[in-house]
Design a protein around this motif. Sequence first.
Motif, PDB file in Angstrom:
ATOM      1  N   ASN A  63       0.580  -1.311   0.575  1.00 40.30           N
ATOM      2  CA  ASN A  63      -0.109  -0.183  -0.057  1.00 40.30           C
ATOM      3  C   ASN A  63       0.907   1.448  -0.055  1.00 40.30           C
ATOM      4  O   ASN A  63       2.334   1.297  -0.003  1.00 40.30           O
ATOM      5  CB  ASN A  63      -1.327   0.150   1.579  1.00 40.30           C
ATOM      6  CG  ASN A  63      -2.088  -1.004   1.284  1.00 40.30           C
ATOM      7  OD1 ASN A  63      -2.246  -1.430   2.907  1.00 40.30           O
ATOM      8  ND2 ASN A  63      -2.020  -1.500  -0.380  1.00 40.30           N
ATOM      9  N   GLY A  64       0.472   2.295  -0.426  1.00 34.05           N
ATOM     10  CA  GLY A  64       0.759   3.769  -0.708  1.00 34.05           C
ATOM     11  C   GLY A  64       2.274   3.687  -0.161  1.00 34.05           C
ATOM     12  O   GLY A  64       3.196   4.861  -0.331  1.00 34.05           O
ATOM     13  N   ASP A  80      -9.813  -0.061  -2.330  1.00 32.82           N
ATOM     14  CA  ASP A  80      -8.216  -0.106  -2.927  1.00 32.82           C
ATOM     15  C   ASP A  80      -8.182   1.094  -4.505  1.00 32.82           C
ATOM     16  O   ASP A  80      -7.616   0.399  -5.556  1.00 32.82           O
ATOM     17  CB  ASP A  80      -7.888  -1.535  -3.689  1.00 32.82           C
ATOM     18  CG  ASP A  80      -8.566  -3.122  -3.154  1.00 32.82           C
ATOM     19  OD1 ASP A  80      -8.573  -2.267  -1.643  1.00 32.82           O
ATOM     20  OD2 ASP A  80      -8.728  -3.764  -3.465  1.00 32.82           O
ATOM     21  N   CYS A 138      -3.071   4.182  -1.803  1.00 35.30           N
ATOM     22  CA  CYS A 138      -2.405   4.159  -2.133  1.00 35.30           C
ATOM     23  C   CYS A 138      -1.967   5.826  -2.167  1.00 35.30           C
ATOM     24  O   CYS A 138      -2.553   6.344  -0.932  1.00 35.30           O
ATOM     25  CB  CYS A 138      -2.157   4.328  -4.060  1.00 35.30           C
ATOM     26  SG  CYS A 138      -3.617   6.192  -4.099  1.00 35.30           S
ATOM     27  N   LYS A 140      -6.259   3.280  -6.582  1.00 30.73           N
ATOM     28  CA  LYS A 140      -4.633   4.150  -7.344  1.00 30.73           C
ATOM     29  C   LYS A 140      -5.373   5.914  -7.434  1.00 30.73           C
ATOM     30  O   LYS A 140      -6.034   4.937  -8.038  1.00 30.73           O
ATOM     31  CB  LYS A 140      -4.079   2.982  -7.642  1.00 30.73           C
ATOM     32  CG  LYS A 140      -3.047   3.049  -8.687  1.00 30.73           C
ATOM     33  CD  LYS A 140      -2.167   3.764  -7.089  1.00 30.73           C
ATOM     34  CE  LYS A 140      -0.929   3.963  -7.409  1.00 30.73           C
ATOM     35  NZ  LYS A 140       0.113   3.141  -8.361  1.00 30.73           N
ATOM     36  N   SER A 173      -7.071  -1.447   1.073  1.00 32.19           N
ATOM     37  CA  SER A 173      -5.733  -1.129   0.799  1.00 32.19           C
ATOM     38  C   SER A 173      -6.256   0.327   0.118  1.00 32.19           C
ATOM     39  O   SER A 173      -6.727   0.507  -0.209  1.00 32.19           O
ATOM     40  CB  SER A 173      -5.257  -2.335  -0.533  1.00 32.19           C
ATOM     41  OG  SER A 173      -4.881  -2.938   0.232  1.00 32.19           O
ATOM     42  N   ASP A 213      -3.941  -0.761 -11.075  1.00 31.61           N
ATOM     43  CA  ASP A 213      -3.454   0.244 -11.236  1.00 31.61           C
ATOM     44  C   ASP A 213      -3.568   0.154 -12.072  1.00 31.61           C
ATOM     45  O   ASP A 213      -3.362  -0.297 -13.342  1.00 31.61           O
ATOM     46  CB  ASP A 213      -2.280  -0.044 -11.190  1.00 31.61           C
ATOM     47  CG  ASP A 213      -1.138   1.389 -10.874  1.00 31.61           C
ATOM     48  OD1 ASP A 213      -1.138   2.311 -10.883  1.00 31.61           O
ATOM     49  OD2 ASP A 213       0.405   0.411  -9.745  1.00 31.61           O
ATOM     50  N   CYS A 252      -6.796  -4.301  -5.742  1.00 27.92           N
ATOM     51  CA  CYS A 252      -5.662  -3.861  -6.055  1.00 27.92           C
ATOM     52  C   CYS A 252      -5.170  -3.326  -7.836  1.00 27.92           C
ATOM     53  O   CYS A 252      -4.587  -4.044  -8.018  1.00 27.92           O
ATOM     54  CB  CYS A 252      -4.955  -4.677  -5.741  1.00 27.92           C
ATOM     55  SG  CYS A 252      -4.837  -4.898  -3.826  1.00 27.92           S
ATOM     56  N   TRP A 274       4.481   2.479  -7.193  1.00 30.04           N
ATOM     57  CA  TRP A 274       5.590   3.739  -6.128  1.00 30.04           C
ATOM     58  C   TRP A 274       4.548   4.734  -7.265  1.00 30.04           C
ATOM     59  O   TRP A 274       5.216   4.719  -8.917  1.00 30.04           O
ATOM     60  CB  TRP A 274       6.932   3.993  -6.966  1.00 30.04           C
ATOM     61  CG  TRP A 274       7.321   2.947  -5.384  1.00 30.04           C
ATOM     62  CD1 TRP A 274       7.303   3.776  -3.984  1.00 30.04           C
ATOM     63  CD2 TRP A 274       8.096   1.486  -4.974  1.00 30.04           C
ATOM     64  NE1 TRP A 274       7.578   2.884  -3.223  1.00 30.04           N
ATOM     65  CE2 TRP A 274       7.730   1.308  -4.233  1.00 30.04           C
ATOM     66  CE3 TRP A 274       7.960   0.200  -5.637  1.00 30.04           C
ATOM     67  CZ2 TRP A 274       8.381  -0.123  -2.777  1.00 30.04           C
ATOM     68  CZ3 TRP A 274       7.945  -0.484  -5.187  1.00 30.04           C
ATOM     69  CH2 TRP A 274       9.209  -0.778  -3.696  1.00 30.04           C
ATOM     70  N   SER A 275       4.546   5.838  -6.675  1.00 27.04           N
ATOM     71  CA  SER A 275       3.917   6.899  -7.480  1.00 27.04           C
ATOM     72  C   SER A 275       5.375   7.814  -6.818  1.00 27.04           C
ATOM     73  O   SER A 275       5.947   7.621  -6.540  1.00 27.04           O
ATOM     74  CB  SER A 275       2.897   7.327  -6.873  1.00 27.04           C
ATOM     75  OG  SER A 275       1.577   7.146  -6.645  1.00 27.04           O
ATOM     76  N   VAL A 328       1.290  -3.540  -7.606  1.00 31.47           N
ATOM     77  CA  VAL A 328       0.643  -1.951  -7.526  1.00 31.47           C
ATOM     78  C   VAL A 328       2.267  -1.132  -7.470  1.00 31.47           C
ATOM     79  O   VAL A 328       3.752  -2.008  -7.312  1.00 31.47           O
ATOM     80  CB  VAL A 328       0.133  -1.571  -6.488  1.00 31.47           C
ATOM     81  CG1 VAL A 328      -1.433  -1.506  -6.954  1.00 31.47           C
ATOM     82  CG2 VAL A 328       0.342  -1.083  -5.619  1.00 31.47           C
ATOM     83  N   VAL A 370       5.087   5.285  -2.443  1.00 31.82           N
ATOM     84  CA  VAL A 370       5.246   6.907  -3.047  1.00 31.82           C
ATOM     85  C   VAL A 370       7.311   7.298  -2.980  1.00 31.82           C
ATOM     86  O   VAL A 370       7.440   6.726  -1.269  1.00 31.82           O
ATOM     87  CB  VAL A 370       3.945   7.763  -2.629  1.00 31.82           C
ATOM     88  CG1 VAL A 370       4.529   8.121  -0.875  1.00 31.82           C
ATOM     89  CG2 VAL A 370       4.867   9.425  -3.059  1.00 31.82           C
TER      90      VAL A 370
END
Length: 518
Positions: A40-41, A166, A97, A168, A95, A220, A218, A288-289, A286, A43
């Motif tokens: 999750n999350g 979830d 992002c 994104k 979940s 993306d 989940c 990475w941002s 998923v 970044v």
Amino acid sequence: MPTYQQAAALVQSAGTDYSKESYRPQFHYSPPAMWLNDPNGMVYFEGEYHLMYQHHPESTVWGPMHWGHAVSKDLVAWETLPVAMSPDHNGAIFSGCAVVDWKDTSGFFDGGSGLVAIFTHADIYPDSDRPRQRQSLAYSKDKGRSWTFYTGNPVLSDTGITDFRDPKVFWMEEAGVWVMVLACGDHIRFYRSANLKDWDFASEFGKSDGSHYGVWECPDLFELPIDGSNRKKWVLIVSIGDNPDYPEGSKTQYYIGSFDGWKFVNENAPDTVLWLDEGRDNYAAVSWSDIPEEDGRRVIIGWMSNWRYANQTPTASWRGAATLPRVLSLTSRNGSVALTQMPVQEIERLREESFSWNGVAVTPEVPFIHKTNNDLLEIEANIDIRSGDEVHIQLKSSGQSETIIGYDPVREWLFIDRSKSGLTDFNPSFACKHGARVAPENGSIKLRIWLDRSAVEVFAGEGLVALTDQIFPDNPIDSVWISTESGRAELNSLHIHTLNSIYKPGNSTEQVSRRVNV
């Protein structure tokens, strides 16, 4: 069962040496204690990759979900931080992002920038036993070290949809809006917002596309260049939950198409199913941002388990790990576009010793055998398979365990056989042989294999096919055997690298002589 705080104190007081735990991955991220599932999350912000994850801090099985938290500067070594978010009056933290709100569109950062998490709050509808899932926000002004729930939570709900989760989210510069991709049972919904707080429905996708053997989760969505050119396509990733009628358990598929900020269009026929990973243990992957544009990579990570047996795997003080971070690319093959993936190059920093061979013939009577006192390996193999005989790479322990990575040239089939890989009886689905089609190139196949203490990841054809599996050997793997079922094959080239553990101070080369099952 100790509480999270008690477990953490126990680990600290005991000076736990993770390098001595029987099944503790040594270069994949795992929680110090208790349960981990979906990433999750993820970044990137101010020099750190954040990896948060579904976490139950009171148990080694799934339960009330929190967000665990780890950070890394290089995607290799990870520092576990305190739990990022815990359940509140709106429910458990499912979940989601995280993004960098560079322009302070949310108004949380007094004109500056910071991190915003968008996630699913999960509870039960009042006076009912029906699950309720709603989207909420939290923000951090201190590089993710503390998080504040938005007082206006939840920001998005739909009473007509039970599986509604979830999110994104990404910023679409050309449209000047945030886009949310949301899993809604048997399809994906897209929403748009200018400020992360107020969301408008844009479109939906997928009720008749791809695989539907389980609930969708989940998602993306991102754009990638094709073969490094200026031509681009959008990739939509969707994970599928476990269904007892299907032997694979939970799995992840992807679609390739176009997205205009409102609607995703699949460029393949609706019945086309493209799998992200043909192994048993890569789920909820998923990306990475906010990885910097000068880096240019789209990096993804998954949960290295399967809902079929995730609560039963034979570890004691912890359960669940992440795959290696992987770089995604698009390539043109035979008139279509396919997704490729390879572990990030930073993993090569863990190499300790390297051994190389060229032009080695192998037969059933004269196999190639390499003994090692390090059970952490990276293997690069280029194998001539024109003799038409099945080739086996056997990862053997000093006990009875062996995991086979094989290739059948007649069927053009790459497989993992973990039926004798060690502990398998915790679930009847675990001991199995499975694989995917891989076409040879110029009469050869090229494999990249990473072996960790309880996992093997196999990549073929420069990442066109990936197989990720957990294994639980009875003893440390101490030899690599390569042979054929009949006839002969030739190892055009073979490189075996021993790897250092991320838990050894300074990546010391000290070998572990004894391990304990914890």
